[in-house]
Design an enzyme around this catalytic site. Structure first.
Site, mmCIF file in Angstrom:
data_model
loop_
_atom_site.group_PDB
_atom_site.id
_atom_site.type_symbol
_atom_site.label_atom_id
_atom_site.label_comp_id
_atom_site.label_asym_id
_atom_site.label_seq_id
_atom_site.Cartn_x
_atom_site.Cartn_y
_atom_site.Cartn_z
ATOM 1 N N GLY A 11 62.505 65.702 34.627
ATOM 2 C CA GLY A 11 62.321 67.001 33.963
ATOM 3 C C GLY A 11 62.671 66.909 32.488
ATOM 4 O O GLY A 11 62.977 65.824 31.964
ATOM 5 N N PHE A 12 62.642 68.045 31.842
ATOM 6 C CA PHE A 12 62.908 68.126 30.406
ATOM 7 C C PHE A 12 64.343 67.658 30.088
ATOM 8 O O PHE A 12 64.536 66.613 29.448
ATOM 9 C CB PHE A 12 62.634 69.581 29.964
ATOM 10 C CG PHE A 12 63.210 69.973 28.652
ATOM 11 C CD1 PHE A 12 62.953 69.226 27.515
ATOM 12 C CD2 PHE A 12 64.001 71.119 28.545
ATOM 13 C CE1 PHE A 12 63.486 69.602 26.278
ATOM 14 C CE2 PHE A 12 64.523 71.502 27.322
ATOM 15 C CZ PHE A 12 64.278 70.742 26.199
ATOM 16 N N ASP A 32 64.306 62.388 41.465
ATOM 17 C CA ASP A 32 63.441 63.554 41.260
ATOM 18 C C ASP A 32 62.370 63.566 42.341
ATOM 19 O O ASP A 32 61.993 62.515 42.854
ATOM 20 C CB ASP A 32 62.761 63.460 39.864
ATOM 21 C CG ASP A 32 62.398 64.816 39.317
ATOM 22 O OD1 ASP A 32 61.527 65.479 39.896
ATOM 23 O OD2 ASP A 32 62.983 65.227 38.297
ATOM 24 N N THR A 36 58.599 70.091 39.553
ATOM 25 C CA THR A 36 58.249 70.661 38.239
ATOM 26 C C THR A 36 58.304 69.605 37.138
ATOM 27 O O THR A 36 57.978 69.893 35.993
ATOM 28 C CB THR A 36 59.200 71.825 37.845
ATOM 29 O OG1 THR A 36 60.547 71.327 37.790
ATOM 30 C CG2 THR A 36 59.112 72.977 38.822
ATOM 31 N N GLY A 37 58.714 68.382 37.495
ATOM 32 C CA GLY A 37 58.853 67.320 36.489
ATOM 33 C C GLY A 37 57.570 66.514 36.327
ATOM 34 O O GLY A 37 56.543 66.802 36.947
ATOM 35 N N SER A 76 66.272 71.424 39.490
ATOM 36 C CA SER A 76 65.992 72.836 39.834
ATOM 37 C C SER A 76 64.836 73.309 38.981
ATOM 38 O O SER A 76 64.779 73.003 37.789
ATOM 39 C CB SER A 76 67.197 73.735 39.520
ATOM 40 O OG SER A 76 66.820 75.098 39.672
ATOM 41 N N TYR A 146 66.750 82.514 41.437
ATOM 42 C CA TYR A 146 67.316 81.511 40.521
ATOM 43 C C TYR A 146 68.777 81.858 40.202
ATOM 44 O O TYR A 146 69.668 81.029 40.341
ATOM 45 C CB TYR A 146 66.469 81.488 39.251
ATOM 46 C CG TYR A 146 66.887 80.478 38.204
ATOM 47 C CD1 TYR A 146 66.771 79.112 38.436
ATOM 48 C CD2 TYR A 146 67.369 80.895 36.963
ATOM 49 C CE1 TYR A 146 67.128 78.195 37.462
ATOM 50 C CE2 TYR A 146 67.722 79.982 35.987
ATOM 51 C CZ TYR A 146 67.604 78.628 36.230
ATOM 52 O OH TYR A 146 67.947 77.713 35.259
ATOM 53 N N THR A 176 67.247 76.187 25.935
ATOM 54 C CA THR A 176 67.202 74.916 25.199
ATOM 55 C C THR A 176 65.743 74.502 25.052
ATOM 56 O O THR A 176 64.920 74.793 25.922
ATOM 57 C CB THR A 176 68.017 73.858 25.970
ATOM 58 O OG1 THR A 176 69.358 74.334 26.059
ATOM 59 C CG2 THR A 176 68.024 72.517 25.278
HETATM 60 N N1 NAD Z 1 65.907 74.200 29.815
HETATM 61 C C1 NAD Z 1 66.737 75.217 29.706
HETATM 62 O O1 NAD Z 1 66.714 75.956 28.719
HETATM 63 C C2 NAD Z 1 67.741 75.491 30.803
HETATM 64 C C3 NAD Z 1 68.550 76.626 30.687
HETATM 65 C C4 NAD Z 1 69.495 76.876 31.666
HETATM 66 C C5 NAD Z 1 69.657 76.002 32.727
HETATM 67 N N2 NAD Z 1 68.866 74.905 32.820
HETATM 68 C C6 NAD Z 1 69.057 74.036 33.992
HETATM 69 O O2 NAD Z 1 68.910 72.672 33.640
HETATM 70 C C7 NAD Z 1 68.263 71.957 34.690
HETATM 71 C C8 NAD Z 1 67.023 71.257 34.172
HETATM 72 O O3 NAD Z 1 66.121 72.209 33.611
HETATM 73 P P1 NAD Z 1 64.799 71.755 32.849
HETATM 74 O O4 NAD Z 1 64.535 72.732 31.798
HETATM 75 O O5 NAD Z 1 64.920 70.320 32.504
HETATM 76 O O6 NAD Z 1 63.732 71.982 34.004
HETATM 77 P P2 NAD Z 1 62.546 71.003 34.506
HETATM 78 O O7 NAD Z 1 61.727 71.798 35.460
HETATM 79 O O8 NAD Z 1 61.886 70.362 33.354
HETATM 80 O O9 NAD Z 1 63.347 69.894 35.281
HETATM 81 C C9 NAD Z 1 63.849 70.068 36.587
HETATM 82 C C10 NAD Z 1 63.584 68.793 37.361
HETATM 83 O O10 NAD Z 1 64.150 68.928 38.667
HETATM 84 C C11 NAD Z 1 63.232 68.378 39.612
HETATM 85 N N3 NAD Z 1 63.492 68.985 40.915
HETATM 86 C C12 NAD Z 1 63.401 70.295 41.264
HETATM 87 N N4 NAD Z 1 63.700 70.457 42.551
HETATM 88 C C13 NAD Z 1 64.027 69.226 43.037
HETATM 89 C C14 NAD Z 1 64.437 68.737 44.308
HETATM 90 N N5 NAD Z 1 64.588 69.555 45.360
HETATM 91 N N6 NAD Z 1 64.697 67.417 44.435
HETATM 92 C C15 NAD Z 1 64.552 66.567 43.392
HETATM 93 N N7 NAD Z 1 64.154 66.969 42.163
HETATM 94 C C16 NAD Z 1 63.887 68.282 41.996
HETATM 95 C C17 NAD Z 1 61.865 68.731 39.049
HETATM 96 O O11 NAD Z 1 60.803 67.960 39.561
HETATM 97 C C18 NAD Z 1 62.094 68.507 37.557
HETATM 98 O O12 NAD Z 1 61.792 67.191 37.171
HETATM 99 C C19 NAD Z 1 67.968 72.980 35.796
HETATM 100 O O13 NAD Z 1 68.993 72.942 36.742
HETATM 101 C C20 NAD Z 1 68.000 74.295 35.063
HETATM 102 O O14 NAD Z 1 68.366 75.353 35.907
HETATM 103 C C21 NAD Z 1 67.893 74.640 31.886
#
Ligand code: NAD
Length: 328
Positions: A11-12, A32, A36-37, A76, A146, A176
């Site tokens: 993911g990001f 992963d 969503t990745g 997530s 969520y 972020t």
């Molecule tokens: N980006 C932000 O601004 C932000 C803000 C608050 C919290 N977060 C938290 O940071 C984390 C990453 O967020 P992100 O923006 O990188 O999101 P994203 O969707 O880019 O990355 C999430 C990754 O988790 C993987 N994933 C989801 N469910 C899974 C499972 N059951 N098993 C294995 N892999 C799984 C997805 O495939 C994805 O690669 C999350 O927990 C999110 O709640 C992010």
């Protein structure tokens, strides 16, 4: 050499964390299930001897051979349109997934850091939000899947910390942004940048007077890294307190991209928070951390990333296909 497991690695945020830990000389296991990745986010790491990738759904039992020193749980769905489309997976990864990782951390005697979120504050009645604020969440609203998964995640993590003496850390991440965000994940920055690059008008929901604060990804990763190596187990806000209205932000994007699009207005979605701004006093005091990257610099880096996408990626309008992950 110390070993770290990072979930959500494709993911990001997870992929940037993999980069950071490899740069710091750790052995990194990325995990992963790509719901969503994107493989593209870690393709540059696949030949690196310090990196190993395991495709696995963390809501299923997790088995890792050998020792493990740290676990960072970042798996997530994170954007509202993702978690509205896969609400049950979102609840499961925050609850069952976290429980599995806590069990793994206990078995390996590893320190676990979980990715929580400013969403635990819901539509906040206190502004800016300090870690002491309990939040204002609609449990049965569309975002509840969520928000409540993340609140449960914090509770079970503290329970393992108090009951089993497990070493745990909780980061409450505020909005972020940066390279590797998904263009069509519905979040405001990729949405505006995609619209600007395609020459479309920028869509603002509501009157645009709602505020957001945006943290550049390298600042977020530094804050998380410092928190992991601190000795503080209660939640810590990491984000950029510099607040802007969505309308002003849309105007900034139009200026940055040098385009002459207009802004169009649409109805505000249900439970969309009107204000979000972290109070980062604790992070400053505890970790000596504060964001360094200004919005102009961060937005430019992000825009250059989106500009480098292929035409196909830029015009692919459909949302991610979740069908293969959904059990009927
Ligand atoms: N980006 C932000 O601004 C932000 C803000 C608050 C919290 N977060 C938290 O940071 C984390 C990453 O967020 P992100 O923006 O990188 O999101 P994203 O969707 O880019 O990355 C999430 C990754 O988790 C993987 N994933 C989801 N469910 C899974 C499972 N059951 N098993 C294995 N892999 C799984 C997805 O495939 C994805 O690669 C999350 O927990 C999110 O709640 C992010």
């Amino acid at each position: 050499m110390e070993k770290v497991l990072i979930t959500g690695a494709a993911g990001f945020l997870g992929s940037h964390l993999c980069d950071k830990f490899i740069k710091e000389g750790f052995q990194v296991i990325g995990m992963d299930n790509f719901i969503t990745g994107d493989k593209k986010n870690i393709s540059h790491l696949l030949d690196n001897p310090l990196f190993q990738f395991i495709e696995h759904d963390v809501t299923e039992f997790i088995k890792i051979e050998g020792e493990l020193d740290y676990i960072l749980h970042f798996a997530s769905p994170a954007s509202p349109i993702d978690y509205l489309k896969i609400p049950i997976q979102t609840l499961k990864v925050g609850s069952l997934g976290t429980h599995n990782l806590l069990g793994l951390a206990k078995a390996k005697n590893a320190r676990l850091l979980i990715a929580s979120t400013s969403e635990v504050y819901g539509d906040p009645l206190v502004h800016p939000q300090t870690e002491e604020y309990y939040g204002n969440v609609n449990t049965i609203g569309p975002r509840g899947v969520y928000d409540e998964a993340k609140r449960f995640q914090e509770s079970i993590t503290m329970a393992y910390h108090r009951f089993h003496g497990l070493e745990t850390r909780i980061v409450r991440i505020f909005n972020t942004y940066g390279p590797r965000m998904r263009l069509n994940d519905g979040r405001v920055i990729p949405a505006f940048m995609g619209q600007a690059l395609r020459g479309e008008d920028l869509t603002v929901f509501g009157d645009g007077m709602q505020t957001r604060s945006f943290c550049y990804v390298s600042d977020q990763v530094d804050g998380i890294y410092k928190l992991l190596f601190s000795d503080y187990s209660n939640p810590v806000n990491i984000g950029n307190p510099h607040e802007i209205t969505i309308k002003d932000f849309a105007e900034e994007i139009i200026k940055l991209t040098g385009t002459d699009q207009k802004i169009t207005y649409k109805e505000l979605p249900k439970d969309d928070p009107l204000q979000r701004q972290p109070d980062i006093t604790l992070a400053k005091k505890l970790l000596g951390w504060e964001p360094k990257v200004g919005r102009e610099e961060g937005m430019l880096k992000t825009f250059n990333y989106f500009k480098s996408l292929t035409k196909d990626e830029l015009y692919k309008s459909e949302h991610k296909d979740f069908s293969k992950h959904i059990r009927k």
